[in-house]
Design a protein around this motif. Structure first.
Motif, PDB file in Angstrom:
ATOM      1  N   GLN A  27     -27.350 -42.823  49.075  1.00 48.37           N
ATOM      2  CA  GLN A  27     -26.551 -43.014  47.871  1.00 48.37           C
ATOM      3  C   GLN A  27     -26.258 -44.488  47.584  1.00 48.37           C
ATOM      4  O   GLN A  27     -25.495 -44.800  46.674  1.00 48.37           O
ATOM      5  CB  GLN A  27     -25.227 -42.266  47.999  1.00 48.37           C
ATOM      6  N   ALA A  28     -26.849 -45.383  48.328  1.00 52.59           N
ATOM      7  CA  ALA A  28     -26.527 -46.811  48.233  1.00 52.59           C
ATOM      8  C   ALA A  28     -26.693 -47.364  46.828  1.00 52.59           C
ATOM      9  O   ALA A  28     -25.955 -48.265  46.418  1.00 52.59           O
ATOM     10  CB  ALA A  28     -27.374 -47.616  49.219  1.00 52.59           C
ATOM     11  N   HIS A  29     -27.614 -46.830  46.070  1.00 48.10           N
ATOM     12  CA  HIS A  29     -27.828 -47.337  44.710  1.00 48.10           C
ATOM     13  C   HIS A  29     -26.630 -47.059  43.799  1.00 48.10           C
ATOM     14  O   HIS A  29     -26.495 -47.672  42.754  1.00 48.10           O
ATOM     15  CB  HIS A  29     -29.110 -46.742  44.116  1.00 48.10           C
ATOM     16  N   LEU A  30     -25.737 -46.178  44.211  1.00 50.70           N
ATOM     17  CA  LEU A  30     -24.549 -45.849  43.413  1.00 50.70           C
ATOM     18  C   LEU A  30     -23.342 -46.739  43.736  1.00 50.70           C
ATOM     19  O   LEU A  30     -22.334 -46.677  43.035  1.00 50.70           O
ATOM     20  CB  LEU A  30     -24.139 -44.387  43.651  1.00 50.70           C
ATOM     21  N   PHE A  31     -23.448 -47.539  44.778  1.00 51.49           N
ATOM     22  CA  PHE A  31     -22.313 -48.334  45.220  1.00 51.49           C
ATOM     23  C   PHE A  31     -21.879 -49.360  44.173  1.00 51.49           C
ATOM     24  O   PHE A  31     -22.702 -49.988  43.518  1.00 51.49           O
ATOM     25  CB  PHE A  31     -22.636 -49.102  46.505  1.00 51.49           C
ATOM     26  N   LYS A  32     -20.569 -49.535  44.077  1.00 52.27           N
ATOM     27  CA  LYS A  32     -20.009 -50.617  43.265  1.00 52.27           C
ATOM     28  C   LYS A  32     -20.148 -51.917  44.070  1.00 52.27           C
ATOM     29  O   LYS A  32     -20.425 -51.897  45.259  1.00 52.27           O
ATOM     30  CB  LYS A  32     -18.528 -50.347  42.998  1.00 52.27           C
ATOM     31  N   LYS A  33     -19.927 -53.038  43.412  1.00 55.13           N
ATOM     32  CA  LYS A  33     -20.094 -54.351  44.064  1.00 55.13           C
ATOM     33  C   LYS A  33     -19.298 -54.455  45.362  1.00 55.13           C
ATOM     34  O   LYS A  33     -19.841 -54.839  46.398  1.00 55.13           O
ATOM     35  CB  LYS A  33     -19.656 -55.463  43.082  1.00 55.13           C
ATOM     36  N   GLU A  34     -18.011 -54.110  45.338  1.00 53.19           N
ATOM     37  CA  GLU A  34     -17.194 -54.259  46.544  1.00 53.19           C
ATOM     38  C   GLU A  34     -17.646 -53.299  47.637  1.00 53.19           C
ATOM     39  O   GLU A  34     -17.587 -53.612  48.818  1.00 53.19           O
ATOM     40  CB  GLU A  34     -15.700 -54.092  46.253  1.00 53.19           C
ATOM     41  N   THR A  35     -18.148 -52.135  47.252  1.00 57.60           N
ATOM     42  CA  THR A  35     -18.658 -51.189  48.233  1.00 57.60           C
ATOM     43  C   THR A  35     -19.962 -51.703  48.834  1.00 57.60           C
ATOM     44  O   THR A  35     -20.207 -51.551  50.024  1.00 57.60           O
ATOM     45  CB  THR A  35     -18.860 -49.799  47.599  1.00 57.60           C
ATOM     46  N   ARG A  84     -14.531 -43.973  54.415  1.00 55.79           N
ATOM     47  CA  ARG A  84     -13.844 -44.669  53.325  1.00 55.79           C
ATOM     48  C   ARG A  84     -14.803 -44.914  52.168  1.00 55.79           C
ATOM     49  O   ARG A  84     -14.438 -44.746  50.991  1.00 55.79           O
ATOM     50  CB  ARG A  84     -13.251 -45.986  53.837  1.00 55.79           C
ATOM     51  N   ILE A  85     -16.051 -45.258  52.471  1.00 55.88           N
ATOM     52  CA  ILE A  85     -17.049 -45.463  51.422  1.00 55.88           C
ATOM     53  C   ILE A  85     -17.322 -44.153  50.697  1.00 55.88           C
ATOM     54  O   ILE A  85     -17.402 -44.126  49.468  1.00 55.88           O
ATOM     55  CB  ILE A  85     -18.342 -46.079  51.986  1.00 55.88           C
ATOM     56  N   VAL A  86     -17.458 -43.071  51.446  1.00 52.31           N
ATOM     57  CA  VAL A  86     -17.712 -41.769  50.817  1.00 52.31           C
ATOM     58  C   VAL A  86     -16.587 -41.431  49.826  1.00 52.31           C
ATOM     59  O   VAL A  86     -16.848 -40.980  48.717  1.00 52.31           O
ATOM     60  CB  VAL A  86     -17.828 -40.659  51.882  1.00 52.31           C
ATOM     61  N   LYS A  87     -15.356 -41.676  50.226  1.00 50.08           N
ATOM     62  CA  LYS A  87     -14.220 -41.377  49.345  1.00 50.08           C
ATOM     63  C   LYS A  87     -14.213 -42.242  48.104  1.00 50.08           C
ATOM     64  O   LYS A  87     -13.686 -41.852  47.067  1.00 50.08           O
ATOM     65  CB  LYS A  87     -12.910 -41.546  50.103  1.00 50.08           C
ATOM     66  N   SER A  88     -14.813 -43.430  48.175  1.00 48.97           N
ATOM     67  CA  SER A  88     -14.800 -44.330  47.026  1.00 48.97           C
ATOM     68  C   SER A  88     -15.889 -43.990  46.007  1.00 48.97           C
ATOM     69  O   SER A  88     -15.884 -44.510  44.901  1.00 48.97           O
ATOM     70  CB  SER A  88     -14.953 -45.790  47.475  1.00 48.97           C
ATOM     71  N   LEU A  89     -16.815 -43.128  46.374  1.00 48.78           N
ATOM     72  CA  LEU A  89     -17.915 -42.774  45.454  1.00 48.78           C
ATOM     73  C   LEU A  89     -17.456 -41.790  44.403  1.00 48.78           C
ATOM     74  O   LEU A  89     -16.613 -41.036  44.519  1.00 48.78           O
ATOM     75  CB  LEU A  89     -19.095 -42.193  46.241  1.00 48.78           C
TER      76      LEU A  89
END
Length: 89
Positions: A27-35, A84-89
């Motif tokens: 799912q890395a392509h969905l990450f926001k800049k800070e993520t 924490r990353i999963v929750k931010s998606l």
């Protein structure tokens, strides 16, 4: 017997972290800049952890409890960070 239980718990932790990481990597392509920044920092920790875990596993009988505990602590930190990353998606 406790050492074997510690090793199986540690192996489970490594497996859980690896599964969380693999799922997030897809799912890395969905990450926001800070993520993305957090992900890159975690990747460095991940590679350090894998090396430490491999060493601890190979040397489990001779490894000091401090090395094992430090590697386990790093693993728990990685696991929490991936969640924490999963929750931010």
């Amino acid at each position: 017997m406790k050492e074997k239980n510690d090793k199986s718990m540690f192996d489970k932790l490594v497996g859980d972290i690896e599964q969380n990481r693999d799922e997030l990597k897809l799912q890395a392509h969905l990450f926001k800049k800070e993520t993305k920044d957090e992900w890159e920092a975690l990747e460095k920790k991940w590679h350090h952890f894998k090396g430490s875990a491999r060493h601890a596993s190979i040397e489990a009988q001779a490894a000091s409890k401090d090395v094992f505990a430090a590697t386990q602590l790093l693993g728990e930190e990685l696991k929490a960070s991936y969640k924490r990353i999963v929750k931010s998606l």
